[in-house]
Every structure is written in structure tokens, then in C-alpha cells.
Design an enzyme around this catalytic site. Structure first.
Site, short mmCIF file in Angstrom:
data_model
loop_
_atom_site.label_atom_id
_atom_site.label_comp_id
_atom_site.label_asym_id
_atom_site.label_seq_id
_atom_site.Cartn_x
_atom_site.Cartn_y
_atom_site.Cartn_z
N ARG A 46 0.86 -1.19 0.00
CA ARG A 46 0.00 0.00 0.00
C ARG A 46 0.89 1.24 0.00
O ARG A 46 0.62 2.23 -0.68
CB ARG A 46 -0.95 0.02 1.22
CG ARG A 46 -1.63 1.38 1.38
CD ARG A 46 -2.87 1.39 2.27
NE ARG A 46 -2.79 0.53 3.43
CZ ARG A 46 -2.05 0.77 4.52
NH1 ARG A 46 -1.31 1.86 4.60
NH2 ARG A 46 -2.04 -0.09 5.51
N TYR A 98 -16.72 16.57 -15.45
CA TYR A 98 -17.06 15.16 -15.35
C TYR A 98 -18.12 14.96 -14.26
O TYR A 98 -17.96 15.48 -13.13
CB TYR A 98 -15.79 14.38 -15.03
CG TYR A 98 -16.00 12.90 -14.90
CD1 TYR A 98 -16.34 12.13 -16.01
CD2 TYR A 98 -15.88 12.27 -13.68
CE1 TYR A 98 -16.55 10.77 -15.89
CE2 TYR A 98 -16.08 10.90 -13.55
CZ TYR A 98 -16.41 10.17 -14.66
OH TYR A 98 -16.62 8.83 -14.54
#
Ligand SMILES: *Cc1c(COP(=O)(O)O)cnc(C)c1O
Length: 379
Positions: A46, A98
Site C-alpha cells: 500500500r 465530469y
């Protein structure tokens, strides 16, 4: 190093352990340490993964930038940038953007006491009037989605105070056609799902900057929240990005031909493509961009149901959300990409029920034009 050389070489050194010419997919979550805390710079995926690092270096280089942070989607990258803010901060955002970004701003982040003002960012007076002492971010897309309006990035930089960061969603133009950091932006965001990946086979995002302090905060967020791409998706995006220049050249040639064809067709009411001299901001687009991209929007002189039937009746243009892949797509923004926007907001922004958006692919142009012609003849 020039653009395509950077795309092919930055971050792409031969693998130090095996000599593999292509960066391997380091499909691992963890790394074995020689002694407690003694490792090769990788401890947990991660936090850091070699395939992801290679992608981050490659894409930062394409924007001529120092730092990139890759995410599992464009929205995760956008969210990371918005996490630079705190409760009480104010954002000025473009009123044509968007739909998913609008949803994140209006329905998620507004619950955390961040205030948004949506304006036409192509008007510097509107921008000056919208600014407040708490304005910490100006968020813009150019060309905008789906209407392909152009925002003058340098003019936004000139009108905004230094205390406000300027972030540009550069997904439509790609770094091949437009370099926002050179025009005064502080941060560039991409949905790498689109042109950068380019093959409609991976979802991803990236946030890029030259500001070390901003980068450190985005990296901290990337690790703290964890919206990272898996190694295979990072690898697919990296592979796609190597051919970005070639693909964009062909997307643009085809899009211009399609726009010119539609512009002359009697059944077409209006065409938006920044590469057409009739586009109201053609001159600005020419100054700010190296090319005009592969998206064309148009309105048919038919009722909504027939516009939707047209969208479903093409042979090579698949009816699908998304854009920027090698294959041509058509979408009906009001019912698809912008369905999350309330109808009145949509219509105020010009996303009407008859509007169609093409993502023109890199097929042979004759086939695309014949496809459009056959469908238009049927109406
Ligand atoms: C698709 C898109 C996004 C969102 O990206 P995802 O990868 O779908 O999360 C953001 N901005 C623009 C302009 C897009 O086209």
C-alpha cells in the site's frame, strides 16, 4: 529527452535483480526484511510497490514534473487532491465537468464543510467575483466534458491569488497535447483509465505536481487512505502510456475528420470540437494546446428518443461510458456519464437530451465515416 523517449524510458530501467527489460509486475503485498527495519526501500505495497513507482515516474515525466502519485481510479486521485483541504475551505470549480467529479464535490465533500462555487471559468470576471479569502483551490477541466469548452489556464493563474492552488483535470487533452503545469497550474490529475492507459482494460488515476510540499501531502493521503492501484493495473497503464503520442496523433486526425463531416451534415444541429475554426475558443485552444484531442460532441436535429436510438445503432462506435481507448465509443451524456447530475443542473450547463459524445478511436477513418453516414441516412 523528448516526449515519446520519456514515455518509453523514464522509470523503465532494466530490472536490477534479473535484467528483465520490461518492468516486472511485482505482484506482492509485502517484502522480506534482512533484519528489523533493514530492507531495500520497500516494506508494504500500500505504501510502495516497484511497478507503481515505475508508473509514477513515467507519467510525472510526461507532464515534465517531479512527482506523481498513482491511484486505483481517476476519482481516487481527485479525492486525494481535495484532501489537501480542511473544513471551512472554499473551492471554485468549473460548471462543466465530469459528472463523477461533480458528485464527489456536491454530495460527499460538501458534507465535510468544504464549500464549492461552480462558475464558467472561461470568464475571468466571474472567477474574480467568486473568490473568497477562504478559497484554497480552483478546480478545472479543459477541454470540458462533454461540451469541450476551453479554459485559459494562464488567465486563471493570473486571476487567482497565490494562496489558491490550481488543479487541472488533464484527462481529455493528455500531456501530449497540453501541459498545465507549464501554464501555471500546481497539480495535474488524470483518469489514466482513458487515453493514458488507452486500451479500455484498466481503471486508474494519477496526481502530478512539481510542488514538494503538495506531493508529500498527497503521498501521505495515498498511504493513509489506501486508494492505490494493484501492480497489474499499474503495469497495464504503464504499457499503454508508451504509445500515447502515436495514438493521440491518430485520435486527433480521425476526430477532426469526423467533426468536419458532421459539421456539414444537414441532420446535425451543432458540433463541438476545439479543432474546428467555428469553435468559439478555437484561437485559445490553438495557443494553449499542441492538438485538439479525440472527443467530438454534437446534437442531432431529432427528438431525444431518436438520438438515443442513433447512439445504439452504430457498427464501430460502441455505445459505452468512458473514452480514450483505441476503439470508438458513443455516449448519451444526459442518460450516461452525467446521469448523476440533477436534470436542471445538467440543462443549465448545456448537457441537453439530444447531445451525443463521440470518443473517436484509431480505426481507419473511412470505416468510421461510412458507419456514421449509414446511421444518419437511416434517420
Ligand atoms: C473518467 C473521468 C474521470 C474519473 O476517472 P475514473 O478513472 O473513472 O475514476 C475524471 N475526469 C474525467 C475528465 C474523466 O473523463
Amino acid at each position: 529527452m523528448r516526449f515519446s523517449t520519456r514515455a518509453i524510458h523514464v522509470g523503465q530501467e532494466a530490472d536490477p535483480t534479473t535484467g528483465a527489460t520490461i518492468v516486472p509486475i511485482y505482484q506482492t503485498s509485502t517484502y522480506t526484511q534482512e533484519a528489523v527495519g533493514r530492507h531495500k526501500g520497500f516494506d508494504y505495497s500500500r505504501t510502495v510497490n516497484p511497478t507503481r513507482v515505475a508508473l509514477e515516474r513515467q507519467l510525472a515525466a510526461l507532464e515534465n514534473a517531479e512527482y506523481g502519485s498513482a491511484f486505483g481510479s481517476g476519482m481516487a486521485a481527485t479525492s486525494a487532491v481535495l484532501n489537501l483541504l480542511s473544513a471551512g475551505d472554499h473551492v471554485v470549480a468549473s460548471d462543466d465537468m465530469y459528472g463523477g467529479t461533480y458528485r464527489l464535490f456536491s454530495r460527499v465533500l460538501s458534507r465535510y464543510a468544504i464549500d464549492f462555487t461552480y462558475i464558467d471559468l472561461s470568464d475571468s470576471d466571474e472567477l474574480r467575483a467568486a473568490l473568497r479569502p477562504q478559497t484554497r483551490l480552483v478546480w478545472l477541466e479543459t477541454p470540458t466534458n462533454p461540451l469541450l469548452k476551453i479554459v485559459d489556464i494562464a488567465a486563471v493563474r493570473a486571476a487567482a491569488p497565490r494562496s489558491a492552488l490550481i488543479a487541472v483535470d488533464n484527462t481529455f487533452a493528455t500531456p501530449y497535447f497540453q501541459q498545465p503545469l507549464a501554464l501555471g497550474a500546481d497539480i495535474v490529475v488524470h483518469s489514466t483509465t482513458k487515453y493514458i492507459g488507452g486500451h479500455s482494460d484498466a481503471v486508474g488515476g494519477i496526481a502530478i505536481t512539481n510542488d514538494a510540499a503538495v506531493h508529500e501531502q498527497i503521498k501521505f493521503h495515498q498511504n493513509s487512505v489506501g486508494g492505490v492501484p494493484g501492480p497489474f493495473d499499474a503495469w497495464l497503464v504503464m504499457r499503454g502510456a508508451k504509445t500515447l503520442a502515436l495514438r493521440m496523433q491518430q485520435h486527433e486526425r480521425n476526430a477532426l475528420a469526423v467533426a468536419q463531416y458532421l459539421e456539414k451534415h444537414p441532420k446535425v444541429e451543432r458540433v463541438s470540437y476545439p479543432g474546428l475554426p467555428a469553435h468559439p475558443q478555437h484561437v485559445l485552444a490553438k495557443r494553449q494546446m499542441r492538438g485538439f484531442g479525440g472527443i467530438v460532441s454534437f446534437t442531432l436535429r431529432v427528438p431525444e428518443e431518436r438520438a438515443m436510438a442513433f447512439a445504439a445503432g452504430l457498427r464501430y462506435f460502441s455505445l459505452a461510458e468512458s473514452l480514450g481507448g483505441v476503439e470508438s465509443l458513443i455516449c448519451h451524456p444526459a442518460r450516461m456519464t452525467h446521469a448523476s447530475m440533477p436534470k436542471e443542473d445538467r440543462e443549465r450547463r448545456g448537457v441537453t437530451d439530444g447531445l451525443l459524445r463521440l470518443s473517436v478511436g484509431i480505426e481507419d477513418i473511412e470505416d468510421l465515416l461510412e458507419d456514421l453516414q449509414a446511421a444518419l441516412d437511416r434517420f
